[in-house]
Write an enzyme that holds these catalytic residues in place. Structure first.
Site, mmCIF file in Angstrom:
data_model
loop_
_atom_site.group_PDB
_atom_site.id
_atom_site.type_symbol
_atom_site.label_atom_id
_atom_site.label_comp_id
_atom_site.label_asym_id
_atom_site.label_seq_id
_atom_site.Cartn_x
_atom_site.Cartn_y
_atom_site.Cartn_z
ATOM 1 N N GLU A 171 -3.414 17.782 -10.444
ATOM 2 C CA GLU A 171 -3.885 18.287 -11.743
ATOM 3 C C GLU A 171 -5.387 18.533 -11.813
ATOM 4 O OE1 GLU A 171 -1.638 16.815 -15.112
ATOM 5 O OE2 GLU A 171 -3.429 16.995 -16.347
ATOM 6 N N ASN A 207 0.994 19.853 -19.908
ATOM 7 C CA ASN A 207 0.614 18.947 -20.986
ATOM 8 C C ASN A 207 0.680 19.589 -22.358
ATOM 9 O OD1 ASN A 207 -0.308 16.181 -20.638
ATOM 10 N ND2 ASN A 207 -1.375 17.083 -18.900
ATOM 11 N N LYS A 230 4.076 11.961 -10.759
ATOM 12 C CA LYS A 230 3.199 11.168 -11.635
ATOM 13 C C LYS A 230 3.907 9.858 -11.934
ATOM 14 C CE LYS A 230 0.411 14.501 -14.183
ATOM 15 N NZ LYS A 230 0.082 15.017 -15.518
ATOM 16 N N ARG A 245 0.813 -1.237 0.000
ATOM 17 C CA ARG A 245 0.000 0.000 0.000
ATOM 18 C C ARG A 245 0.837 1.274 0.000
ATOM 19 N NH1 ARG A 245 -3.700 -3.012 3.211
ATOM 20 N NH2 ARG A 245 -5.280 -3.766 1.758
HETATM 21 N N1 LIG Z 1 5.970 11.060 -14.855
HETATM 22 C C1 LIG Z 1 6.011 12.166 -15.548
HETATM 23 O O1 LIG Z 1 5.648 13.251 -15.074
HETATM 24 C C2 LIG Z 1 6.510 12.105 -16.970
HETATM 25 C C3 LIG Z 1 6.831 13.305 -17.645
HETATM 26 C C4 LIG Z 1 7.370 13.210 -18.922
HETATM 27 C C5 LIG Z 1 7.569 11.970 -19.512
HETATM 28 N N2 LIG Z 1 7.232 10.845 -18.837
HETATM 29 C C6 LIG Z 1 7.460 9.523 -19.407
HETATM 30 O O2 LIG Z 1 8.874 9.339 -19.525
HETATM 31 C C7 LIG Z 1 9.118 8.370 -20.543
HETATM 32 C C8 LIG Z 1 10.240 8.833 -21.429
HETATM 33 O O3 LIG Z 1 11.399 8.975 -20.658
HETATM 34 P P1 LIG Z 1 12.847 8.833 -21.291
HETATM 35 O O4 LIG Z 1 12.918 9.608 -22.538
HETATM 36 O O5 LIG Z 1 13.816 9.112 -20.207
HETATM 37 O O6 LIG Z 1 12.844 7.297 -21.732
HETATM 38 P P2 LIG Z 1 13.669 5.985 -21.323
HETATM 39 O O7 LIG Z 1 13.666 5.779 -19.864
HETATM 40 O O8 LIG Z 1 13.131 4.916 -22.182
HETATM 41 O O9 LIG Z 1 15.168 6.328 -21.769
HETATM 42 C C9 LIG Z 1 15.446 6.549 -23.121
HETATM 43 C C10 LIG Z 1 16.574 5.626 -23.636
HETATM 44 O O10 LIG Z 1 17.817 6.040 -23.080
HETATM 45 C C11 LIG Z 1 18.473 4.926 -22.454
HETATM 46 N N3 LIG Z 1 19.233 5.525 -21.337
HETATM 47 C C12 LIG Z 1 18.742 6.025 -20.181
HETATM 48 N N4 LIG Z 1 19.720 6.662 -19.507
HETATM 49 C C13 LIG Z 1 20.859 6.531 -20.230
HETATM 50 C C14 LIG Z 1 22.192 6.996 -20.067
HETATM 51 N N5 LIG Z 1 22.548 7.783 -19.040
HETATM 52 N N6 LIG Z 1 23.110 6.665 -21.000
HETATM 53 C C15 LIG Z 1 22.730 5.924 -22.083
HETATM 54 N N7 LIG Z 1 21.492 5.493 -22.332
HETATM 55 C C16 LIG Z 1 20.557 5.800 -21.398
HETATM 56 C C17 LIG Z 1 17.381 3.972 -22.094
HETATM 57 O O11 LIG Z 1 17.839 2.642 -22.018
HETATM 58 C C18 LIG Z 1 16.412 4.162 -23.269
HETATM 59 O O12 LIG Z 1 16.826 3.396 -24.356
HETATM 60 C C19 LIG Z 1 7.795 8.200 -21.298
HETATM 61 O O13 LIG Z 1 7.229 6.974 -20.934
HETATM 62 C C20 LIG Z 1 6.948 9.350 -20.799
HETATM 63 O O14 LIG Z 1 5.573 9.042 -20.821
HETATM 64 C C21 LIG Z 1 6.712 10.893 -17.583
#
Ligand SMILES: NC(=O)c1ccc[n+]([C@@H]2O[C@H](COP(=O)([O-])OP(=O)(O)OC[C@H]3O[C@@H](n4cnc5c(N)ncnc54)[C@H](O)[C@@H]3O)[C@@H](O)[C@H]2O)c1
Ligand SMILES: [Zn+2]
Length: 377
Positions: free
Chosen positions: A248, A256, A154, A132
């Site tokens: 939100e 957004n 989030k 939980r």
């Molecule tokens: N929670 C929130 O408020 C919020 C806000 C924006 C986006 N998101 C979410 O975040 C996600 C996208 O995040 P992202 O772009 O970080 O994606 P991700 O975590 O998939 O990372 C992108 C790529 O980079 C690689 N990677 C990560 N760190 C690395 C490093 N230091 N060196 C080399 N490679 C590395 C990963 O293996 C992956 O292939 C989406 O799912 C999106 O919906 C959430």
């Protein structure tokens, strides 16, 4: 260069909540300094991107981090998962939950999410429902995660219907963003992360947008000072927006900008890497500005200026820039129905009056939207 600390302070009805985001360069080897008070004596489940097991890139920084944490707790369990949105699903979540339970966690145990937005979102969600709710710490390793997903609580996973439809609000207890982690990030991911940075300027701060226009080349060249500044400023703007609207119900929706279009576009890509989150949002923001212009709310000059910056950063700016997506107006509108901002089947969009001033447009006129999408698809 000294680290900066931004305190996220959330005004809640009962008791407020605050936690630090520490932004700096080369922080991994001294992480125990920042995390001692959160971790000492606790069982830690370190959920990390598998990319850090490769002997190049940030492998050494991950090792430094583990060594630092071992100075403050002897009880560490590791779970490695792949990055990329294909991972953010219910099967992977179940795998994480069962693994954590097999480590015999208790309510004092704590998760550390070490990776990009995908690792952060799914680990945070796991933390929010295990026993939980247990605490978690974010160590964001992508630009996108440092400026956006690790901050604000989030958490969640994707559904086949659309992005992030299953999740919760669960704030981390601390965030450490080390600029040095970004050195091993693939360039495509780095540029995609910049989209969320630009987003903050567009929503609320024209001077920040101007800074990015002027300095984008240095940023692409990993100027550490400027990178630290943009991560810090992004976190500040996000914290200002969410402090009075954690869940939100109002202004937080501004974050957004570009995401109603963006999430729909991502779903067409089936999370297989054809298009990644930041790229979809880049197109989404350009569409939001074009729609604002079409509705007579924003000027052509400002719209062109925004598109020009994304163009210079080599980011996609139109649906036509992505091959094999087969987007049509009706398919897009179908996807918008899953947008969490909608009320009573009426669509809500984030639009702009000008650069630095976004607003929430409720009850979007469907004829205008359909005509607009017909022009764009
Ligand atoms: N929670 C929130 O408020 C919020 C806000 C924006 C986006 N998101 C979410 O975040 C996600 C996208 O995040 P992202 O772009 O970080 O994606 P991700 O975590 O998939 O990372 C992108 C790529 O980079 C690689 N990677 C990560 N760190 C690395 C490093 N230091 N060196 C080399 N490679 C590395 C990963 O293996 C992956 O292939 C989406 O799912 C999106 O919906 C959430
Ligand atoms: Zn985003």
């Amino acid at each position: 260069m000294n680290p900066e600390t931004i305190n996220i302070s959330l005004n809640r009805k009962m008791a407020g909540l605050s936690y630090p985001i520490i932004v700096g360069v080369n922080l991994m080897s001294e992480s125990e300094k920042f995390l001692r008070k959160f971790i000492t004596g606790k069982k830690v489940i370190l959920i990390h991107d598998e990319v850090f097991l490769n002997k190049d890139g940030s492998y050494s920084k991950f090792t430094q981090f583990k060594t630092a944490i071992k100075k403050i707790t002897s009880s560490i369990f590791l779970i490695g998962i792949a990055g990329g949105d294909g991972t953010k699903n219910i099967n992977q979540l179940n795998f994480i939950l069962e693994k954590c339970l097999s480590f015999e966690i208790d309510r004092d145990s704590l998760i550390i999410a070490f990776g990009g937005g995908v690792i952060g979102d799914i680990s945070g969600f796991a933390a929010s429902i295990l026993l939980r709710g247990i605490d978690y710490i974010q160590i964001p390793t992508t630009l996108l995660a440092q400026v956006d997903s690790s901050v604000g609580g989030k958490t969640g996973i994707n559904s086949d219907k659309s992005k992030n439809l299953i999740g919760s609000f669960h704030q981390p207890i601390a965030v450490i963003a080390d600029i040095n982690m970004l050195r091993s990030l693939p360039e495509r991911e780095f540029r995609a992360g910049l989209v969320e940075v630009i987003k903050y300027g567009l929503i609320k701060d024209i001077n920040f947008f101007k800074f990015l226009e002027k300095n984008y080349k240095d940023i692409l060249n990993y100027d550490e000072f400027k990178l630290k500044y943009i991560v810090t400023r992004s976190c500040e703007i996000k914290s200002e927006i969410i402090k009075n609207d954690e869940k939100e119900n109002g202004q937080r929706a501004l974050l957004n900008l570009g995401h109603t279009f963006g999430h729909a576009i991502e779903t067409f890509g089936k999370y297989d890497g054809t298009i990644i989150h930041g790229e979809a949002v880049s197109i989404g923001i350009c569409l939001a500005f074009k729609l604002s212009r079409k509705m007579g709310i924003c000027s052509q000059i400002e719209t062109d200026r925004v598109i020009d910056l994304f163009n210079k950063l080599n980011l996609p700016i139109s649906l036509k820039d992505i091959k094999n997506l087969s987007v049509t107006t009706s398919k897009m509108i179908e996807k918008f129905k899953y947008d969490k901002k909608n009320k009573n089947n009426r669509l809500t969009f984030i639009l702009n009056k000008r650069i630095g001033e976004s607003f929430i447009k409720k009850n979007m006129n469907m004829n205008v939207l359909t005509e607009f999408l017909d022009e764009e698809t």
